[in-house]
Design a protein around this motif. Sequence first.
Motif, PDB file in Angstrom:
ATOM      1  N   ASN A   2       0.814  -1.207   0.000  1.00  0.00           N
ATOM      2  CA  ASN A   2       0.000   0.000   0.000  1.00  0.00           C
ATOM      3  C   ASN A   2       0.857   1.270   0.000  1.00  0.00           C
ATOM      4  OD1 ASN A   2      -1.706   2.186   1.287  1.00  0.00           O
ATOM      5  ND2 ASN A   2      -3.226   0.564   0.977  1.00  0.00           N
ATOM      6  N   LYS A   3       0.443   2.254  -0.811  1.00  0.00           N
ATOM      7  CA  LYS A   3       1.175   3.532  -0.881  1.00  0.00           C
ATOM      8  C   LYS A   3       1.067   4.319   0.420  1.00  0.00           C
ATOM      9  CE  LYS A   3       1.050   4.153  -5.828  1.00  0.00           C
ATOM     10  NZ  LYS A   3       0.734   5.017  -6.955  1.00  0.00           N
ATOM     11  N   ILE A   4      -0.105   4.271   1.036  1.00  0.00           N
ATOM     12  CA  ILE A   4      -0.278   4.957   2.324  1.00  0.00           C
ATOM     13  C   ILE A   4       0.635   4.327   3.373  1.00  0.00           C
ATOM     14  CG2 ILE A   4      -1.906   5.422   4.209  1.00  0.00           C
ATOM     15  CD1 ILE A   4      -4.085   5.644   1.995  1.00  0.00           C
ATOM     16  N   ALA A   5       0.741   3.014   3.339  1.00  0.00           N
ATOM     17  CA  ALA A   5       1.645   2.321   4.270  1.00  0.00           C
ATOM     18  C   ALA A   5       3.085   2.759   4.049  1.00  0.00           C
ATOM     19  CB  ALA A   5       1.519   0.815   4.114  1.00  0.00           C
ATOM     20  N   SER A   6       3.490   2.934   2.783  1.00  0.00           N
ATOM     21  CA  SER A   6       4.864   3.364   2.520  1.00  0.00           C
ATOM     22  C   SER A   6       5.125   4.761   3.071  1.00  0.00           C
ATOM     23  CB  SER A   6       5.195   3.286   1.029  1.00  0.00           C
ATOM     24  OG  SER A   6       4.471   4.233   0.302  1.00  0.00           O
ATOM     25  N   ILE A   7       4.126   5.613   3.054  1.00  0.00           N
ATOM     26  CA  ILE A   7       4.270   6.961   3.621  1.00  0.00           C
ATOM     27  C   ILE A   7       4.395   6.880   5.143  1.00  0.00           C
ATOM     28  CG2 ILE A   7       3.096   9.177   3.978  1.00  0.00           C
ATOM     29  CD1 ILE A   7       1.838   8.719   1.143  1.00  0.00           C
ATOM     30  N   LEU A   8       3.500   6.093   5.764  1.00  0.00           N
ATOM     31  CA  LEU A   8       3.550   5.931   7.222  1.00  0.00           C
ATOM     32  C   LEU A   8       4.857   5.284   7.657  1.00  0.00           C
ATOM     33  CD1 LEU A   8      -0.117   4.725   7.857  1.00  0.00           C
ATOM     34  CD2 LEU A   8       0.849   6.992   8.331  1.00  0.00           C
ATOM     35  N   LEU A   9       5.287   4.292   6.904  1.00  0.00           N
ATOM     36  CA  LEU A   9       6.550   3.622   7.222  1.00  0.00           C
ATOM     37  C   LEU A   9       7.741   4.556   7.057  1.00  0.00           C
ATOM     38  CD1 LEU A   9       5.756   0.240   5.504  1.00  0.00           C
ATOM     39  CD2 LEU A   9       6.241   0.530   7.935  1.00  0.00           C
ATOM     40  N   ALA A  10       7.682   5.445   6.082  1.00  0.00           N
ATOM     41  CA  ALA A  10       8.770   6.421   5.907  1.00  0.00           C
ATOM     42  C   ALA A  10       8.854   7.352   7.116  1.00  0.00           C
ATOM     43  CB  ALA A  10       8.561   7.222   4.624  1.00  0.00           C
ATOM     44  N   ILE A  11       7.723   7.752   7.631  1.00  0.00           N
ATOM     45  CA  ILE A  11       7.710   8.619   8.824  1.00  0.00           C
ATOM     46  C   ILE A  11       8.309   7.885  10.020  1.00  0.00           C
ATOM     47  CG2 ILE A  11       6.200   9.794  10.486  1.00  0.00           C
ATOM     48  CD1 ILE A  11       4.311  10.341   8.026  1.00  0.00           C
ATOM     49  N   VAL A  12       7.860   6.656  10.236  1.00  0.00           N
ATOM     50  CA  VAL A  12       8.383   5.842  11.345  1.00  0.00           C
ATOM     51  C   VAL A  12       9.869   5.585  11.145  1.00  0.00           C
ATOM     52  CG1 VAL A  12       8.278   3.533  12.396  1.00  0.00           C
ATOM     53  CG2 VAL A  12       6.170   4.783  11.897  1.00  0.00           C
ATOM     54  N   ARG A  13      10.230   5.257   9.925  1.00  0.00           N
ATOM     55  CA  ARG A  13      11.626   4.954   9.577  1.00  0.00           C
ATOM     56  C   ARG A  13      12.535   6.151   9.847  1.00  0.00           C
ATOM     57  NH1 ARG A  13      11.661   5.060   3.888  1.00  0.00           N
ATOM     58  NH2 ARG A  13      12.919   6.894   4.094  1.00  0.00           N
ATOM     59  N   ILE A  14      12.120   7.324   9.443  1.00  0.00           N
ATOM     60  CA  ILE A  14      12.932   8.528   9.638  1.00  0.00           C
ATOM     61  C   ILE A  14      13.031   8.873  11.125  1.00  0.00           C
ATOM     62  CG2 ILE A  14      13.021  11.017   9.188  1.00  0.00           C
ATOM     63  CD1 ILE A  14      11.800  10.299   6.384  1.00  0.00           C
ATOM     64  N   TYR A  15      11.931   8.721  11.848  1.00  0.00           N
ATOM     65  CA  TYR A  15      11.947   8.954  13.300  1.00  0.00           C
ATOM     66  C   TYR A  15      12.974   8.041  13.971  1.00  0.00           C
ATOM     67  CZ  TYR A  15      10.526   8.271  18.152  1.00  0.00           C
ATOM     68  OH  TYR A  15      10.531   8.128  19.516  1.00  0.00           O
ATOM     69  N   LEU A  16      12.896   6.748  13.692  1.00  0.00           N
ATOM     70  CA  LEU A  16      13.846   5.802  14.281  1.00  0.00           C
ATOM     71  C   LEU A  16      15.268   6.082  13.815  1.00  0.00           C
ATOM     72  CD1 LEU A  16      11.886   2.443  14.017  1.00  0.00           C
ATOM     73  CD2 LEU A  16      12.563   3.612  16.115  1.00  0.00           C
TER      74      LEU A  16
END
Length: 166
Positions: free
Chosen positions: A8-22
Amino acid sequence: MVKFLRNNKIASILLAIVRIYLGIKWTLSGWGKITGGFSEATKGMLSGVVKNPVKGPSGDVVYPWFNDMIHSVFLPHYQGMSVMISWGEFLVGLGLIFGCLTTAAAFFALLMNFSYLLAGTVSVNPEYIFLEYFILIAGLNAGKIGLDYWVIPWVRTHIFRKKKSA
C-alpha cells in the motif's frame, strides 16, 4: 495487515515517517558515542552486564548463555565492541533515514535492541522493537520512499543477477 504493509502507498508513507523517526534516534545515539569516547563506557557497561545479570523471580540468571558470551567474547575485546556499537548505531540510523537497505538496517536495529534487552537495559528498546518489526515485515515498501527505490533494483540486476545457462 502484511499485504497492506508490503503493497500500500499509504503504508509506505507511514513507514517512511516511522523509519525517519527511528533513524534520527539511532543516528544521534551512534554519533554521540562516536564523538564522546565511548570505549571506557563500553567496558563498564559490559562489566556491569557480567556482574549484574538479568535474574528471574527465583534469583537465577535468566540468560546464562548471553552472560557467558559477554564475559568470554565481548569483554576482552571491549574496544572493538565500542567501535562496532557506535558505528553500528550510526549506520543503522543513516540507512533508516535515507531508506537505503532499509530491511537490513531494521534487522540490525532489532539485533541491537534485543541484545540491549538481554543485557537488562529496557529503556526505549521495546518501543523501537515494536516499530522496527513493522519496517521489517513491510520489506521493500518501507524504503520505497527513499533510496531503496533505486538501490534495490540495481542490487538485484548487478549483484544478484542470474547466470544464463549454456
